[in-house]
Design an enzyme around this catalytic site. Structure first.
Site, PDB file in Angstrom:
ATOM      1  CB  SER A 196      -1.718   8.040  -0.588  1.00 35.38           C
ATOM      2  OG  SER A 196      -1.026   8.009  -1.807  1.00 35.38           O
ATOM      3  CG  ASP A 350       5.783   5.383   0.442  1.00 37.27           C
ATOM      4  OD1 ASP A 350       5.728   5.364  -0.809  1.00 37.27           O
ATOM      5  OD2 ASP A 350       5.012   6.063   1.141  1.00 37.27           O
ATOM      6  CG  HIS A 380       2.225   4.294  -0.744  1.00 36.54           C
ATOM      7  ND1 HIS A 380       2.593   5.568  -0.387  1.00 36.54           N
ATOM      8  CD2 HIS A 380       1.007   4.407  -1.325  1.00 36.54           C
ATOM      9  CE1 HIS A 380       1.650   6.414  -0.758  1.00 36.54           C
ATOM     10  NE2 HIS A 380       0.666   5.732  -1.316  1.00 36.54           N
TER      11      HIS A 380
END
Length: 410
Positions: A196, A350, A380
């Site tokens: 991320s 996501d 995610h």
């Protein structure tokens, strides 16, 4: 005074219960659970708990005004109480590189040659995540790949804003690269790995180290659920999965504003692209347009209009979003073409999926080798759940095993 204390004692449980009821209602009212997600009931439970925490964080100013505590700091305290399991195959050492806390994972077994090195940057949107919460993941990576792994505990909100994260990660990485012989690491096999926002840190650091003759070259980038730009939030994945846990569109934009110290009133301008000068969009459209997303990932119906009509005031308040430190996707072609090879993991469910697809296309167009692993049932935040037993998901295990297999091949 005693009466006030009694009122608080009775009111606080009622407050927490009320927030819990509201978050469960809000979850079912606003949340979309894609059919590809396995174990949807477990997924809903985890998201309700996540939403509960976020709601309490947003109400933190009430507790601060009452002089009780800072709610973000309170949850940071709880977050860091994760139970750490010792791994008999590893030596784990807490260190500080200057003021930056890091954790070193070293296999105990003797090795006939220098080991591979991994520098790991955790996710969490500069709000969540810690050395403790990612400890088991890093143990697994170090043990299964027989590598020396360094995890960096960069500074986060609410006390630290941009550029704390990227600067801490860069400075700690440079320090480690200068001392590889101390840790028995092969300088020709150093991998940067991030999830991320940590993946965005990988890209920024890899770019910054391009051409540095005083440091070992980075062998590869491992990028998981990449967050690499804050410019176009109207991509197909943003429209398809804007309300899918654990990363909603509102949470993404709110995190951007908080980390970049942008007033929250500019959220809509960021979301629609109204802060984008026309000449700037003409420059970056070739990289950031939704037209670059493969057709099979395009949503039904016409794409949203982007950018919205230009708002100069919004640009003046948010123009630092275009800095490479915060949107490393915007680096020039010459720098991008010199980046090391990439292992790219994307999850279908996501809203940031298309960051990975755009980055993949740009690198491939420039001749950089990209190995892509797409997880159809992934979402995610799934990575950190890989060993959480009941709370683990099949996609979590798939991602971790794919990353291990790739790194072992280096």
């Amino acid at each position: 005074m005693a009466f006030l204390g009694l009122v608080l004692f009775l009111a606080l449980p009622a407050f927490f219960l009320g927030v819990l009821v509201w978050t469960v209602f809000e979850h079912f009212r606003t949340t979309d659970i894609p059919s590809a997600i396995q174990h949807p009931a477990k997924f809903r439970f985890l998201h309700c708990m996540f939403l509960y925490v976020i709601t309490l964080l947003q109400q933190g100013n009430i507790f601060e005004k009452l002089g009780i505590c800072s709610m973000p700091k309170f949850f940071r305290f709880l977050h860091d109480r994760v139970r750490i399991k010792k791994d008999p195959a590893l030596v784990v050492t807490n260190l500080r590189f200057g003021t930056i806390p890091v954790r070193l994972f070293q296999p105990k077994a003797a090795s006939s040659r220098l080991r591979r090195g991994i520098i790991f940057y955790h996710g969490g949107g500069a709000i969540f995540g810690s050395l403790d919460s990612y400890h088991s993941l890093c143990c697994f990576l170090a043990r299964e790949t027989d590598s020396v792994l360094l995890m960096i505990g960069y500074r986060k909100l609410p006390d630290h804003h941009a550029p704390a994260l990227s600067q801490d990660c860069l400075n700690a990485s440079i320090h480690f690269l200068r001392c590889l012989d101390t840790y028995g690491v092969d300088p020709s096999r150093v991998v940067l790995c991030g999830e991320s926002i940590g993946g965005g840190a990988v890209v920024y650091i890899a770019q910054t180290l391009v051409g540095r003759s005083d440091l070992p070259s980075i062998r590869a980038q491992v990028l998981i659920n990449l967050c690499v730009q804050a410019i176009n939030l109207c991509l197909p994945s943003s429209e398809q999965y804007w309300c899918v846990p654990f990363l909603s569109q509102d949470f993404v934009v709110t995190s951007i504003c908080k980390y970049m110290a942008i007033d929250i009133s500019w959220k809509e301008a960021i979301l629609t692209g109204a802060f984008m000068p026309p000449d700037t969009w003409r420059k970056y459209r070739k990289w950031l347009s939704a037209d670059n997303i493969p057709k099979r990932f395009q949503g039904r119906g016409p794409p949203p209009r982007f950018p919205a009509p230009y708002n100069e005031a919004a640009y003046l308040e948010t123009k630092h979003l275009f800095d490479r430190e915060y949107s490393p996707f915007l680096a020039d072609d010459e720098t991008m073409a010199q980046l090391p090879e990439v292992f790219l993991v994307s999850c279908e469910n996501d809203m940031l999926r298309d960051d990975s697809l755009l980055y993949k296309k740009r690198l491939e167009d420039l001749g950089v080798r990209v190995t892509w692993y797409h997880v159809e049932d992934g979402f995610h935040g799934s990575l950190i759940l890989f060993d959480k037993k009941f709370f683990s998901f099949p996609c979590s295990v798939k991602i971790v095993n794919a990353v291990v297999d790739y790194i072992k091949g280096i």
